[in-house]
Scaffold this active site. Structure first.
Site, PDB file in Angstrom:
ATOM      1  N   LYS A 230     -15.665 -12.822 -16.242  1.00 36.03           N
ATOM      2  CA  LYS A 230     -14.239 -12.855 -15.887  1.00 36.03           C
ATOM      3  C   LYS A 230     -14.020 -12.162 -14.540  1.00 36.03           C
ATOM      4  O   LYS A 230     -14.912 -11.468 -14.042  1.00 36.03           O
ATOM      5  CB  LYS A 230     -13.418 -12.197 -16.981  1.00 36.03           C
ATOM      6  CG  LYS A 230     -13.746 -10.726 -17.194  1.00 36.03           C
ATOM      7  CD  LYS A 230     -13.080 -10.187 -18.443  1.00 36.03           C
ATOM      8  CE  LYS A 230     -13.457  -8.726 -18.622  1.00 36.03           C
ATOM      9  NZ  LYS A 230     -13.034  -8.199 -19.914  1.00 36.03           N
TER      10      LYS A 230
ATOM     11  N   TYR B  25      -4.419   9.330   9.125  1.00 33.84           N
ATOM     12  CA  TYR B  25      -3.009   9.342   8.729  1.00 33.84           C
ATOM     13  C   TYR B  25      -2.694  10.551   7.866  1.00 33.84           C
ATOM     14  O   TYR B  25      -3.455  10.908   6.964  1.00 33.84           O
ATOM     15  CB  TYR B  25      -2.672   8.087   7.924  1.00 33.84           C
ATOM     16  CG  TYR B  25      -2.620   6.829   8.758  1.00 33.84           C
ATOM     17  CD1 TYR B  25      -1.654   6.664   9.747  1.00 33.84           C
ATOM     18  CD2 TYR B  25      -3.536   5.813   8.544  1.00 33.84           C
ATOM     19  CE1 TYR B  25      -1.606   5.493  10.501  1.00 33.84           C
ATOM     20  CE2 TYR B  25      -3.493   4.650   9.284  1.00 33.84           C
ATOM     21  CZ  TYR B  25      -2.520   4.497  10.267  1.00 33.84           C
ATOM     22  OH  TYR B  25      -2.474   3.353  11.005  1.00 33.84           O
TER      23      TYR B  25
END
Ligand SMILES: *Cc1c(COP(=O)(O)O)cnc(C)c1O
Length: 355
Positions: free
Chosen positions: A35, A252
């Site tokens: 999956k 940042y």
């Protein structure tokens, strides 16, 4: 030149991991769980590496159709069954095995016009309370389905919430065993149960994360002894190097500030590649044969590492974000998640090499 980042899929490691699992489970047959596009590795690329599986387990019809179109003729299991009655047309056409977890699905199967009866996995809720029939109704559901002309055979299916814990399968297994008198073929073990609970293997197991070389518990140490190998390496290169003084901040939010002079490197990998943005300073990154520390906030396209103790590192040096040298579980653990999530989140923009 493209950005230097790439994911390498190691076909031989997939084959190897499947062989390790086969050894663990003896006579039991193995569903290889594919999956989420093969846990982020790409079904199309990897299924041949796992072609010695007894079957493939997927989530969505399109994954099953892809496998058939690729030439896989063996069993395919839909782990969550069908999402609407019309899907039975496709299940019939492509000869898929479906799980059944809700009553409406019984009526849909009974009423469908099929060319051939289908194989059905009947999901028992053994305590996870996600999908499946309750203990009270299970025997009745089995009896109903067994009598349907559209049903070729039925298998008992259940799923464990805590198979990575020492006694995690005990209570659910006791519930499952109450249906022993039904003498159904049984399929209950996921990766954790495959590794740690031999008494759950029964007729079929559903192996997912272990095939990709990561730990069901999220901790690499728990599987280090099993000789499982990473199926994916995410690698890139250093694209800039800086010598900074004490008191300089990086990235940042200036989340990291140096306390001493440091040599730092900028790596072409960021959260838009699937690297976890919440990975904190100190998360391991492999460079020039050793673990270096991530520094500051991960940007969209770049991250920064400390190469003060890695004198050979320079522009163009190879960096491994996770893979054969650095278990994805170790990166995931530092970032507060599990290897599953990082593998599944590999971004589309990352080119993939197949070895
Ligand atoms: C995903 C899944 C598995 C495989 O789980 P792993 O922990 O990766 O082995 C097995 N069974 C079901 C129903 C699943 O959804």
């Amino acid at each position: 030149m493209p950005r230097p980042i790439r994911a390498v899929i190691h076909q031989h490691n997939l084959e190897h991991n499947l062989a390790v699992i086969r050894q663990k489970v003896g006579q039991a047959k193995v569903w290889s769980v594919m999956k989420a596009d093969g846990y982020g590795h790409g079904i199309k690329r990897i299924w041949r590496g796992l072609k010695d599986s007894d079957g493939f387990a997927v989530l969505d019809l399109h994954e099953a159709i892809l496998l058939r179109n690729e030439g896989w003729k063996g069993p395919i299991l839909l782990l969550e069954g069908f999402f609407q009655a019309d899907d039975l047309v496709v299940i019939d056409q492509y000869q898929l095995t479906t799980s059944v977890h809700s009553r409406w699905q019984l009526a849909a199967i009974e009423q469908a016009l099929l060319n051939k009866p289908i194989s059905v996995y009947i999901k028992l809720n053994s305590g996870m309370n996600r999908l499946g029939f309750s203990m009270n109704e299970y025997a009745d559901i089995v009896s109903q389905l067994s009598q349907m002309e559209n049903v070729a055979d039925v298998t008992l299916m259940s799923h464990f919430a805590n198979s990575d814990m020492v006694e995690g399968t005990q209570a659910p297994l006791a519930k499952i065993q109450q249906f022993a008198q039904l003498s159904l073929p049984t399929c209950i073990a996921n990766s954790g149960a495959v590794l740690w609970h031999k008494n759950t293997h029964y007729d079929w197991v559903r192996a997912g994360i272990v095939l990709y070389g990561a730990s069901p518990s999220g901790k690499w140490g728990d599987i280090a002894e099993y000789d499982l190998k990473a199926a994916m390496t995410l690698q890139s290169e250093i694209i800039a190097v800086h010598d900074i003084e004490a008191g300089q901040s990086i990235g940042y939010g200036s989340k990291f500030t140096s306390e001493k002079p440091m040599r730092i490197a900028t790596v072409a990998c960021g959260y838009a590649d699937g690297y976890p943005r919440h990975a904190p300073t100190g998360t391991p990154v492999w460079c020039q044969g050793q673990r270096c520390a991530l520094l500051g906030t991960v940007s969209m396209d770049m991250l920064t590492i400390d190469i003060s103790d890695c004198p050979e590192a320079t522009i163009g040096s190879k960096v491994e974000l996770w893979g054969e040298n650095l278990p994805v579980d170790d990166v995931a653990q530092a970032a507060g998640t599990i290897g599953y999530e990082l593998l599944c989140a590999l971004a589309r923009r990352v080119p993939i090499d197949f070895q």
